[in-house]
Design a protein around this motif. Sequence first.
Motif, mmCIF file in Angstrom:
data_model
loop_
_atom_site.group_PDB
_atom_site.id
_atom_site.type_symbol
_atom_site.label_atom_id
_atom_site.label_comp_id
_atom_site.label_asym_id
_atom_site.label_seq_id
_atom_site.Cartn_x
_atom_site.Cartn_y
_atom_site.Cartn_z
ATOM 1 N N SER A 89 -10.389 16.785 -15.820
ATOM 2 C CA SER A 89 -10.885 18.371 -15.664
ATOM 3 C C SER A 89 -11.915 18.199 -14.511
ATOM 4 C CB SER A 89 -11.318 18.618 -16.851
ATOM 5 O OG SER A 89 -10.439 18.958 -18.232
ATOM 6 N N VAL A 90 -11.843 18.803 -13.327
ATOM 7 C CA VAL A 90 -12.579 18.832 -12.078
ATOM 8 C C VAL A 90 -13.247 20.337 -12.014
ATOM 9 C CG1 VAL A 90 -12.680 18.372 -9.649
ATOM 10 C CG2 VAL A 90 -11.033 17.164 -11.331
ATOM 11 N N PHE A 91 -14.626 20.005 -12.130
ATOM 12 C CA PHE A 91 -15.723 21.187 -11.870
ATOM 13 C C PHE A 91 -15.841 21.016 -10.531
ATOM 14 C CE2 PHE A 91 -16.054 20.247 -16.264
ATOM 15 C CZ PHE A 91 -16.183 21.743 -16.914
ATOM 16 N N ASP A 92 -15.322 21.966 -9.506
ATOM 17 C CA ASP A 92 -15.329 21.901 -8.093
ATOM 18 C C ASP A 92 -16.341 23.016 -7.657
ATOM 19 O OD1 ASP A 92 -14.803 21.600 -5.267
ATOM 20 O OD2 ASP A 92 -12.722 21.686 -5.514
ATOM 21 N N GLY A 93 -17.513 22.755 -6.864
ATOM 22 C CA GLY A 93 -18.240 23.750 -6.256
ATOM 23 C C GLY A 93 -17.632 24.141 -5.010
ATOM 24 N N ASP A 94 -16.919 23.553 -4.337
ATOM 25 C CA ASP A 94 -16.013 23.885 -3.075
ATOM 26 C C ASP A 94 -17.082 24.261 -2.038
ATOM 27 O OD1 ASP A 94 -13.897 24.452 -1.441
ATOM 28 O OD2 ASP A 94 -14.046 26.740 -2.009
ATOM 29 N N GLU A 95 -18.247 23.420 -2.016
ATOM 30 C CA GLU A 95 -19.405 23.659 -1.044
ATOM 31 C C GLU A 95 -19.970 24.928 -0.873
ATOM 32 O OE1 GLU A 95 -18.338 21.786 2.711
ATOM 33 O OE2 GLU A 95 -18.871 19.647 1.718
ATOM 34 N N LYS A 96 -19.846 25.565 -2.154
ATOM 35 C CA LYS A 96 -20.307 27.056 -2.227
ATOM 36 C C LYS A 96 -21.545 27.458 -2.918
ATOM 37 C CE LYS A 96 -16.026 29.530 -0.734
ATOM 38 N NZ LYS A 96 -15.385 28.349 -0.261
ATOM 39 N N VAL A 97 -21.911 26.186 -3.940
ATOM 40 C CA VAL A 97 -23.110 26.332 -4.723
ATOM 41 C C VAL A 97 -23.755 24.940 -4.643
ATOM 42 C CG1 VAL A 97 -21.916 27.657 -6.328
ATOM 43 C CG2 VAL A 97 -21.667 25.315 -6.647
ATOM 44 N N ALA A 98 -25.228 24.989 -4.852
ATOM 45 C CA ALA A 98 -25.891 23.790 -4.430
ATOM 46 C C ALA A 98 -25.925 23.229 -5.736
ATOM 47 C CB ALA A 98 -27.375 24.454 -4.327
ATOM 48 N N THR A 99 -25.691 23.563 -6.914
ATOM 49 C CA THR A 99 -25.510 22.709 -8.274
ATOM 50 C C THR A 99 -24.371 23.319 -8.983
ATOM 51 O OG1 THR A 99 -27.916 22.395 -8.453
ATOM 52 C CG2 THR A 99 -26.542 22.187 -10.521
ATOM 53 N N GLU A 110 -14.852 15.484 -13.812
ATOM 54 C CA GLU A 110 -15.390 15.199 -12.570
ATOM 55 C C GLU A 110 -16.216 16.589 -12.153
ATOM 56 O OE1 GLU A 110 -12.619 14.033 -9.642
ATOM 57 O OE2 GLU A 110 -11.240 12.812 -10.974
ATOM 58 N N PHE A 111 -17.196 16.038 -11.421
ATOM 59 C CA PHE A 111 -18.074 17.139 -10.797
ATOM 60 C C PHE A 111 -18.213 16.995 -9.364
ATOM 61 C CE2 PHE A 111 -19.325 16.291 -15.213
ATOM 62 C CZ PHE A 111 -19.108 17.421 -15.761
ATOM 63 N N VAL A 112 -17.745 17.866 -8.521
ATOM 64 C CA VAL A 112 -17.561 17.732 -6.854
ATOM 65 C C VAL A 112 -17.863 18.857 -6.091
ATOM 66 C CG1 VAL A 112 -15.691 16.019 -7.647
ATOM 67 C CG2 VAL A 112 -15.021 18.247 -7.066
ATOM 68 N N ARG A 113 -18.291 18.520 -5.057
ATOM 69 C CA ARG A 113 -18.476 19.235 -3.886
ATOM 70 C C ARG A 113 -19.620 20.215 -3.866
ATOM 71 N NH1 ARG A 113 -13.304 21.300 -0.868
ATOM 72 N NH2 ARG A 113 -12.616 22.108 -2.730
ATOM 73 N N ALA A 114 -20.842 19.889 -4.307
ATOM 74 C CA ALA A 114 -22.009 20.653 -4.168
ATOM 75 C C ALA A 114 -22.449 20.581 -2.913
ATOM 76 C CB ALA A 114 -23.074 20.153 -5.291
ATOM 77 N N PHE A 115 -23.120 21.699 -2.334
ATOM 78 C CA PHE A 115 -23.673 21.770 -0.876
ATOM 79 C C PHE A 115 -24.949 22.785 -0.958
ATOM 80 C CE2 PHE A 115 -23.750 24.248 3.138
ATOM 81 C CZ PHE A 115 -23.890 23.008 4.039
ATOM 82 N N LYS A 116 -25.742 22.114 0.098
ATOM 83 C CA LYS A 116 -26.926 22.788 0.370
ATOM 84 C C LYS A 116 -27.309 22.694 1.855
ATOM 85 C CE LYS A 116 -30.649 25.284 -0.986
ATOM 86 N NZ LYS A 116 -30.504 26.693 -1.511
ATOM 87 N N ASP A 117 -27.766 23.664 2.349
ATOM 88 C CA ASP A 117 -28.441 23.629 3.825
ATOM 89 C C ASP A 117 -29.924 23.789 3.706
ATOM 90 O OD1 ASP A 117 -29.380 23.608 6.433
ATOM 91 O OD2 ASP A 117 -27.956 25.243 7.007
ATOM 92 N N GLY A 118 -30.428 22.351 3.334
ATOM 93 C CA GLY A 118 -31.882 22.361 2.898
ATOM 94 C C GLY A 118 -31.995 22.291 1.489
ATOM 95 N N ASN A 119 -33.057 21.273 1.368
ATOM 96 C CA ASN A 119 -33.216 21.041 -0.249
ATOM 97 C C ASN A 119 -32.166 20.082 -0.933
ATOM 98 O OD1 ASN A 119 -35.857 22.279 -0.258
ATOM 99 N ND2 ASN A 119 -34.968 24.129 -0.426
ATOM 100 N N THR A 120 -31.900 20.093 -2.109
ATOM 101 C CA THR A 120 -31.065 19.183 -2.717
ATOM 102 C C THR A 120 -29.894 19.622 -3.162
ATOM 103 O OG1 THR A 120 -32.910 17.765 -3.455
ATOM 104 C CG2 THR A 120 -30.909 17.500 -4.480
ATOM 105 N N ALA A 121 -28.722 19.377 -3.061
ATOM 106 C CA ALA A 121 -27.182 19.634 -3.428
ATOM 107 C C ALA A 121 -26.919 18.678 -4.569
ATOM 108 C CB ALA A 121 -26.285 19.818 -2.438
ATOM 109 N N GLN A 122 -26.531 18.926 -5.792
ATOM 110 C CA GLN A 122 -26.298 17.960 -6.858
ATOM 111 C C GLN A 122 -24.952 18.640 -7.588
ATOM 112 O OE1 GLN A 122 -30.046 17.883 -8.597
ATOM 113 N NE2 GLN A 122 -30.394 19.907 -8.868
#
Length: 393
Positions: free
Chosen positions: A103-113, A132-144
């Motif tokens: 089961s994959v939790f996919d942030g799709d590069e739209k959320v930082a966490t 699975e936990f994938v594709r967190a994204f952040k422009d500045g500070n931490t993506a996790q």
Amino acid sequence: ATVTGLGGTRYEGIVVRTSFDIAPTLFVAPDVTEEGTGESWESPVSVTNAFALVADGGVLVLKAGRYFVTNATLTATKALTLRGGYAGETGISVALDANGRRSVFDGDEKVATVVSLSSTVAQGVIEVDRCEFVRAFKDGNTAQCFVKGGTGPATLTRCRFADSRNINRGGGRGATLSGSAASRLVMRDCVAEGNAAAATSGYCYGPFGFSISTFDTAVLENCQVVSNGMGWAAGAGRENGGASGLAIGGAKALVRNCLIAGNRGPLGSSGESTFGAFVLSGACDGSVIENCRFVANRDYYNNWGYYISGALTISASATNTPVLVKNCSFAYNSAYGAYGNKSAAALTVQKGAVSVENTIFFKNSVAASGVGRDLHVRTAGSSAVVRYCLFEE
């Protein structure tokens, strides 16, 4: 009470009664168009609704597939169990997906966490399996991709944390895991891979794979931390502290049968910081790193690389803190930089009393100005006792 069995077996004795709680369970699917009750696969709930409805100590049984988390972080502040990878056939079947999908939790590069769970010691353990936990994204500070907070314990098995990405200040991290001196972390068969930063300016802070802090004990078995860290794109970006792969701080670490490979340090650094693919730090008395492989990890600094260890750095809270490195192999790790003379490519003892036993060092490399490519003790009072080890000439 009377108990009978084969051959006329007979037992007579007292009646014993007991009671126990059955954890409330919700069945969850990624393709829900109309919210159900969550009582069976015929009436599943969406993952967003499941996080809102689940009771303290509850269980979410997740059908295999991709759950997009694109609007806001999925958050729960309670003891919780996530069990993924089910076929989701009929009724309350617990048959696993025939193709082994998770089961994959996919942030799709739209959320930082992507997912954040937190519990107290009193609430109990957080458990996650086959997710699975994938594709967190952040422009500045931490993506996790995944965060476990609070003071309670946690057990993570057969999970993957991947492809978290950050640009410009911060880091792309697979998982951030914290607890307390009264709790224990167990990770088995977990993977952190492809979590990275690509800064063109400013600092990027590790660690990138797993960041683990403040547990009584942190157990990692059969885990892989691979291909995390900073890329080599040109620019002013640089890391200021942290590990490129795995960091464990303020916990007794029992790390066994793990692979730490292909993690990359930054282009440059500023100030004195502690680096390495795996950094063990703080109150880590009695830690054991056993049967682990450190392969092709690389830290490269073109500015102020003070504590440069390509593979493993031990920076305990005191010079007499005991740590055992046993039955490990260090191969093809490298540490380069203008100040590479202060650390080794394989194992750097920044602070602590380290025993190294039955371990192989092969083709590790440092800059021309570097000290021992395999092992270096940096501070007065710290030590490394070496027994039955092999070093390449």
